[in-house]
Design an enzyme around this catalytic site. Structure first.
Site, PDB file in Angstrom:
ATOM      1  N   CYS A 274       0.800  -1.225   0.000  1.00  0.00           N
ATOM      2  CA  CYS A 274       0.000   0.000   0.000  1.00  0.00           C
ATOM      3  C   CYS A 274       0.832   1.274   0.000  1.00  0.00           C
ATOM      4  O   CYS A 274       0.787   2.068  -0.943  1.00  0.00           O
ATOM      5  CB  CYS A 274      -0.941   0.006   1.212  1.00  0.00           C
ATOM      6  SG  CYS A 274      -2.274  -1.219   1.104  1.00  0.00           S
ATOM      7  N   ILE A 275       1.583   1.503   1.070  1.00  0.00           N
ATOM      8  CA  ILE A 275       2.163   2.824   1.292  1.00  0.00           C
ATOM      9  C   ILE A 275       3.206   3.207   0.228  1.00  0.00           C
ATOM     10  O   ILE A 275       3.256   4.364  -0.187  1.00  0.00           O
ATOM     11  CB  ILE A 275       2.756   2.926   2.714  1.00  0.00           C
ATOM     12  CG1 ILE A 275       1.639   2.698   3.736  1.00  0.00           C
ATOM     13  CG2 ILE A 275       3.372   4.289   2.956  1.00  0.00           C
ATOM     14  CD1 ILE A 275       2.108   2.649   5.165  1.00  0.00           C
TER      15      ILE A 275
END
Length: 437
Positions: A274-275
């Site tokens: 995700c990040i």
């Protein structure tokens, strides 16, 4: 007048509905287990025939997914298939497939589009499709809806579409699929209502937003918030290091302020699915509107450079001892992207390994959660995890602490390693053989 979604909602509320989950990975498997736990029949879809076979036998390759729990779910009706024609059998189709970046750091929706194209010929009335994969605002409207209606079904009339971003945190026992609030945006009010009926039996708290675009943006904001703050604290680490200040001491002190400050901790870079990826989905989409997301791009630049920063600390420390990376025996401690998990996606540890390898270092790694280096699309190392003993540690010229697993015996490592490059702030007191990175 009968509601257009009444038949579907009734089946979901009664528990008679069959839940289809496309993509049986870190998101799909926990979701499948949760629906099975509350009594639904679940049909999983995956293109990996070997994974399908293993899951149907009650075996998961994901460390935190317990085989006993999976076996119980299979006994209760969970099954997995690579036959996408069986999408006609299910009442709900939840898409949990990867959305990576391509080599130009642009969104790669090929897994989403391929999955939708596989199921479109078998869609029917009274189904709901939910996309959970992280993506840019507008994906549901621009990519999913046109494909659904190409088969003649009207979204909001015959079939229903929502976007509801996944919020899995692998290895976090404090938050589960059941307890993490679920954001939902519907293509129409009828779609949103059907989305509530889909998720309410499995999730404790549902959060509605006005559209699929708003739900898509919500997920991006969550991860951009983290990426920007981690980029800030990584930059602060570099500045503090040049000034001879321990950034971890500073963060701990600042965290005593009871308002207006949230502690974020530096590391060797960003990892996970995700990040490191999601912020660039918004950066890419913003360009369509003539906008430049400067905070996102700057934090991305800082975070992407952190593996090289750690490598530079390693190279400099070896040089001070009359050695070079070339020819040195170097052990990387922890190759999962975060502590206490086996998830290797976008791990900065692997980028550090690539830098060491390209410089001629004699490389090894130790990770209790990753016994053998897995197959990865962009990285290949024929390595298995090294057992940590006083004797094995003394064989290395340097140890790079990249992932701070709880299972490591840090005192033993401290006592026996000739040189430790610490990117996680484990050894706060330092020492002649400790280099903070």
């Amino acid at each position: 007048m009968k509601q257009k979604n009444a038949t579907l909602i009734a089946r979901l509320q009664s528990g008679e509905a069959i839940i289809g989950i496309v993509g049986m990975g870190y998101v799909g498997q926990p979701l499948a287990l949760r629906y099975s736990e509350v009594g639904f029949n679940v049909l999983g879809f995956d293109i990996d025939a070997e994974k399908v076979q293993q899951l149907n036998a009650g075996h998961s390759s994901i460390e935190h997914i317990d085989d006993a729990e999976l076996t119980k779910a299979v006994a209760n009706g969970l099954s997995v298939t690579d036959d996408f024609s069986r999408a006609a059998e299910v009442d709900a189709i939840i898409l949990c497939v990867p959305t990576p970046l391509n080599k130009y750091r642009e969104p790669d929706l090929s897994f989403v589009i391929d999955s939708v194209d596989r199921i479109v010929p078998f869609l029917r009335s009274n189904q709901i499709i939910s996309l959970e994969s992280t993506t840019y605002p507008g994906t549901t409207e621009e990519e999913i809806i046109p494909r659904i209606i190409s088969g003649g079904l009207q979204v909001g009339e015959d079939i229903f579409a929502v976007y509801s971003p996944e919020r899995e945190d692998p290895g976090n026992a404090d938050f589960t699929t059941k307890t993490i609030p679920k954001v939902i945006g519907g293509h129409t009010p009828a779609c949103l209502e059907a989305g509530h009926a889909l998720y309410k039996p499995a999730i404790e708290h549902i959060v509605s937003v006005s559209s699929t675009k708003a739900a898509e943006m919500t997920k991006l904001l969550e991860n951009i918030h983290r990426a920007v703050n981690i980029g800030l604290v990584n930059e602060m680490k570099i500045v503090a290091d040049q000034m001879g200040i321990d950034i971890f001491e500073v963060i701990d002190a600042a965290a005593t302020k009871p308002f207006g400050f949230t502690p974020y901790y530096p590391g060797p870079g960003l990892g996970g699915h995700c990040i490191p990826i999601d912020p660039f989905y918004l950066t890419w989409k913003a360009r369509e509107y003539g906008l430049h997301t400067r905070f996102i791009e700057l934090s991305g630049e800082i975070n992407q450079n952190m593996p090289a920063y750690v490598y530079g600390k390693l190279s400099g420390a070896l040089n001070e001892r009359g050695k070079s990376v070339n020819g040195s025996h170097i052990l990387v401690l922890g190759i999962a992207y975060k502590k206490n998990v086996d998830d290797m996606r976008e791990s900065p540890s692997v980028q550090i390994m690539e830098l060491i390898k390209s410089s001629g270092g004699k490389l090894a790694y130790s990770d209790p959660h990753v016994p053998t280096f897995p197959k990865m699309r962009e990285h290949k190392f024929e390595l298995s995890s090294t057992s940590l003993t006083p004797e094995s540690l003394r064989q290395f010229d340097a140890v790079v602490l990249a992932t701070d697993h709880a299972a490591f015996d840090y005192e033993m490592i401290h006592e026996n390693a000739a040189l430790i490059i610490d990117s996680r702030g484990i050894y706060r007191d330092g020492g002649d053989h400790i280099v903070k990175a």
